[in-house]
Design a protein around this motif. Structure first.
Motif, PDB file in Angstrom:
ATOM      1  N   ASN A 252       0.956  -1.168   0.104  1.00 19.06           N
ATOM      2  CA  ASN A 252      -0.273  -0.137  -0.006  1.00 19.06           C
ATOM      3  C   ASN A 252       1.031   1.613  -0.205  1.00 19.06           C
ATOM      4  N   SER A 254       0.299   5.795  -0.867  1.00 22.91           N
ATOM      5  CA  SER A 254      -0.727   7.172  -1.648  1.00 22.91           C
ATOM      6  C   SER A 254       0.720   7.764  -2.447  1.00 22.91           C
ATOM      7  N   GLY A 272      -2.362  -1.909  -3.163  1.00 24.96           N
ATOM      8  CA  GLY A 272      -2.821  -1.719  -2.232  1.00 24.96           C
ATOM      9  C   GLY A 272      -2.891  -0.543  -2.274  1.00 24.96           C
ATOM     10  N   TYR A 274      -3.837   3.843  -1.683  1.00 24.92           N
ATOM     11  CA  TYR A 274      -5.325   3.955  -1.465  1.00 24.92           C
ATOM     12  C   TYR A 274      -4.662   5.665  -1.810  1.00 24.92           C
ATOM     13  N   CYS A 295      -7.429  -0.925  -7.156  1.00 20.39           N
ATOM     14  CA  CYS A 295      -6.692  -0.280  -6.254  1.00 20.39           C
ATOM     15  C   CYS A 295      -7.811  -0.056  -5.310  1.00 20.39           C
ATOM     16  N   HIS A 296      -7.134   1.068  -4.252  1.00 21.78           N
ATOM     17  CA  HIS A 296      -8.510   1.236  -3.478  1.00 21.78           C
ATOM     18  C   HIS A 296      -8.122   2.979  -3.414  1.00 21.78           C
ATOM     19  N   PHE A 297      -8.258   3.221  -4.933  1.00 29.01           N
ATOM     20  CA  PHE A 297      -8.339   5.547  -5.453  1.00 29.01           C
ATOM     21  C   PHE A 297      -9.762   5.743  -4.484  1.00 29.01           C
ATOM     22  N   SER A 298     -10.003   6.751  -4.150  1.00 25.96           N
ATOM     23  CA  SER A 298     -11.229   7.030  -4.015  1.00 25.96           C
ATOM     24  C   SER A 298     -11.854   8.533  -4.405  1.00 25.96           C
ATOM     25  N   ASN A 319     -11.881   1.543  -8.644  1.00 24.05           N
ATOM     26  CA  ASN A 319     -11.482   1.801  -7.796  1.00 24.05           C
ATOM     27  C   ASN A 319     -13.130   2.857  -7.292  1.00 24.05           C
ATOM     28  N   LYS A 320     -12.924   3.458  -5.907  1.00 22.43           N
ATOM     29  CA  LYS A 320     -13.975   4.246  -5.394  1.00 22.43           C
ATOM     30  C   LYS A 320     -13.976   5.432  -6.058  1.00 22.43           C
TER      31      LYS A 320
END
Ligand SMILES: *[C@@H]1O[C@H](CO)[C@@H](O)[C@H](O)[C@H]1NC(C)=O
Ligand SMILES: *[C@@H]1O[C@H](CO)[C@@H](O)[C@H](O)[C@H]1NC(C)=O
Ligand SMILES: *[C@@H]1O[C@H](CO)[C@@H](O)[C@H](O)[C@H]1NC(C)=O
Ligand SMILES: *[C@@H]1O[C@H](CO)[C@@H](O)[C@H](O)[C@H]1NC(C)=O
Ligand SMILES: *[C@@H]1O[C@H](CO)[C@@H](O)[C@H](O)[C@H]1NC(C)=O
Ligand SMILES: *[C@@H]1O[C@H](CO)[C@@H](O)[C@H](O)[C@H]1NC(C)=O
Ligand SMILES: *[C@@H]1O[C@H](CO)[C@@H](O)[C@H](O)[C@H]1NC(C)=O
Ligand SMILES: *[C@@H]1O[C@H](CO)[C@@H](O)[C@H](O)[C@H]1NC(C)=O
Ligand SMILES: *[C@@H]1O[C@H](CO)[C@@H](O)[C@H](O)[C@H]1NC(C)=O
Ligand SMILES: *[C@@H]1O[C@H](CO)[C@@H](O)[C@H](O)[C@H]1NC(C)=O
Ligand SMILES: *[C@@H]1O[C@H](CO)[C@@H](O)[C@H](O)[C@H]1NC(C)=O
Ligand SMILES: *[C@@H]1O[C@H](CO)[C@@H](O)[C@H](O)[C@H]1NC(C)=O
Length: 511
Positions: A252, A254, A272, A274, A295-298, A319-320
């Motif tokens: 993970n 960022s 991972g 984000y 991935c876990h991007f938002s 993603n989000k």
């Protein structure tokens, strides 16, 4: 007098000397081979240890090596122009097959600067620890060469390395690299510009010292079983162009605030990572590929992404991300791939400005809450090969054969919208279409569009959840068909036995 006599002598000498050397070089051009005997011997001994696999990719460079010629002239070999030592062994794709001896004579070539054994079959040998003796190496490529096991610690003695490629894609990772050895490589090979360790199992966190490799241009750690927090300073390395951390789901990290950067490819698929895409992404002015799917991007896509005019491929799938990115993306007229599906976007309509994205060949916008109609100008995007608009709120009547204009189209998915599709006036001279996969579930079809009859390459036809009442006989002549789903329709009567003509069929759903 003395002076004149010595001048005459000198001239005589020069004359004789030039005559001699003239005769010498013309009559015996190869009397002194450049190659050092021990090096020639070492190479021939190396050759003896292997067989040529003619079925493999490439050409058998070592086959022509023999003792009657100068080794400096052999295929794949180069010698130093002054010392005549062998400095360059390039046996990429040379059909070599066999086990590498731990004591291979190759490691006696201590002056080597370039060693490329990539794309051969070393039959799952260990990388010999003697590799550490090649202390002058600048370029080492053992990619795709079927070495396996632990990478020996001696690799970290190669302190002059500029390029190290041990990456190899197989069904499972063949090579393992201990963290302690990776740390030593980083500590010792400080000039590294290229480090490819994709498909090498590292199975640890990454050391912060990675940011000490300030010359790094290309770094790939794809599928290396990394975990923990990625040392984000790597993204600030001034020369870094390509960063591929893909397929490390437990790694993970960022994205930092970007300063000016050389990055062209930022590849974080299935990691991972984000957080949001920062506004400062505009500073990545050389970016060509932005790939962060799964991935876990938002958060919102910053409009500054529209400043990255070199972008040709954007992958944001799964993603989000939120909001409506379409106006920012519409300026990127070099885009050929735009994959934004499976996010939390909310797009009112496909904006007119998208009409300018004429290079698009791949558009994935599944589950993007797109409303409105499918604009007619989409039919002018003649490069489209894949158009996926599944599960949106698109509405309107649409003649299916308008898609015939897209001669490069191989994949079309309009399923689960609020569209009403009609057959159109297609005729048999429209058989140029290359569509292989056609997904029209829940498109309010009342019959199977005749258009489909002329799709000679069609492999997959999904027509569930329509209101089709009968199946035409021509359907059973579509020999290319592998998957057919006509479930959840209003079919009555019996299925024609001609269905047995569909010899390629692998899956069939007709409840
Ligand atoms: C050695 O190689 C040369 C050039 O490839 C070739 O002409 C010659 O026949 C070879 N000699 C032997 C003994 O294989
Ligand atoms: C390749 O490895 C297998 C298994 O270790 C061995 O039996 C075989 O002889 C090797 N082939 C060559 C050409 O070295
Ligand atoms: C490696 O080669 C050297 C010289 O060629 C020899 O003396 C030594 O015994 C060899 N070692 C092994 C393990 O084969
Ligand atoms: C290493 O060799 C492989 C296969 O021959 C090639 O695809 C790759 O680009 C090479 N790596 C480097 C860093 O040149
Ligand atoms: C670093 O490189 C030097 C010179 O090649 C070597 O002597 C030393 O053992 C290397 N250090 C490690 C940790 O491999
Ligand atoms: C390498 O990085 C570490 C920690 O990030 C630092 O302490 C060290 O001074 C760096 N070494 C060099 C040579 O820059
Ligand atoms: C980062 O990874 C570690 C170990 O894999 C995990 O414990 C931690 O929860 C992760 N943090 C985030 C923010 O995902
Ligand atoms: C990077 O981006 C930030 C925010 O967008 C901006 O303030 C800064 O001036 C940029 N730096 C460079 C070097 O372009
Ligand atoms: C970047 O985008 C902003 C806002 O869209 C614009 O004002 C600016 O001119 C752009 N800069 C470049 C270099 O394209
Ligand atoms: C298409 O691009 C041109 C030139 O870049 C621009 O003038 C025009 O407004 C754009 N059209 C749309 C619909 O955005
Ligand atoms: C297809 O055939 C029709 C009449 O049968 C004709 O008018 C039309 O021009 C033909 N189209 C092509 C692309 O050949
Ligand atoms: C299917 O078509 C029949 C008549 O052809 C109609 O009565 C029925 O309402 C249609 N069903 C749906 C779900 O559209």
């Amino acid at each position: 007098m003395v002076f004149v006599r010595s001048l005459v002598l000198l001239l005589k000498f020069l004359f004789l000397y030039s005559l001699f050397s003239f005769t010498f070089t013309t009559c015996f051009p190869q009397i002194h081979p450049k190659c050092h005997g021990d090096e020639s011997h070492a190479l021939l001994q190396f050759k003896e240890g292997f067989v040529i696999n003619n079925l493999a990719h490439g050409s058998p460079k070592i086959a022509s090596w023999n003792s009657s010629t100068d080794c400096c002239s052999w295929d794949g070999i180069k010698c130093h122009e002054r010392t005549d030592h062998v400095i360059h062994v390039d046996l990429r794709s040379s059909q070599i097959y066999g086990t590498m001896d731990a004591n291979s004579s190759l490691f006696r070539l201590v002056h080597l600067r370039v060693l490329d054994l990539s794309d051969n079959d070393f039959n799952y040998s260990q990388i010999p620890s003697k590799i550490g003796e090649l202390s002058q190496l600048k370029f080492l490529n053992l990619s795709r060469s079927l070495f396996s096991g632990e990478i020996p610690p001696q690799v970290s003695q190669l302190s002059k390395l500029l390029s190290l490629d041990l990456g190899f894609m197989a069904t499972e990772n063949l090579l393992q690299l201990k963290l302690s050895i990776l740390k030593s490589i980083i500590q010792n090979s400080t000039k590294l510009e290229i480090l490819f360790l994709s498909f090498v199992t590292i199975s640890s966190t990454l050391p912060n010292t990675l940011t000490n490799l300030t010359s790094l241009k290309k770094l790939s750690l794809y599928n290396s079983e990394l975990y923990g927090e990625f040392p984000v300073g790597v993204l600030h390395l001034p020369n870094l162009k390509i960063l591929d951390l893909g397929y490390n789901p437990n790694l993970n990290g960022s994205l930092p605030e970007f300063q000016s950067s050389s990055l062209t490819n930022l590849l974080l698929d299935k990691t991972g990572f984000y957080g949001t895409l920062p506004v400062s992404i505009r500073n990545l002015s050389s970016l060509i590929i932005l790939s962060v799917p799964h991935c876990h991007f938002s958060g919102y896509i910053p409009s500054s992404i529209g400043n990255l005019t070199q972008l040709t491929e954007i992958y944001l799938r799964d993603n989000k991300f939120r909001g409506d990115p379409s106006t920012s993306l519409a300026n990127l007229n070099k885009l050929s791939v735009l994959a934004v599906g499976l996010n939390e976007f909310n797009i009112e309509t496909i904006p007119l400005s998208f009409a300018n994205l004429t290079q698009l060949h791949y558009l994935d916008a599944t589950d993007c809450n797109i409303k409105g109609q499918i604009p007619s100008w989409i039919m002018n995007h003649s490069n489209l090969a894949c158009l996926n608009l599944r599960s949106n709120f698109l509405h309107g009547k649409l003649e299916l054969d308008t898609f015939l204009k897209l001669r490069k189209l191989v994949f079309l998915d309009l399923s689960f919208n609020k569209l009403s599709l009609y057959s159109g006036k297609s005729s048999s001279n429209m058989t140029d279409s290359r569509i292989q996969i056609l997904q029209l579930d829940s498109c309010n079809l009342v019959e199977i569009p005749t258009y489909i009859r002329y799709l000679d390459d069609l492999e997959s036809l999904m027509l569930s959840n329509n209101n089709i009442t009968s199946l035409p006989n021509w359907l059973w002549k579509k020999a290319s068909l592998k998957n057919l789903d006509v479930s959840q329709n209003s079919l009555t009567g019996e299925i024609s036995p001609s269905i047995c003509n569909l010899k390629s069929l692998m899956s069939l759903v007709i409840p």
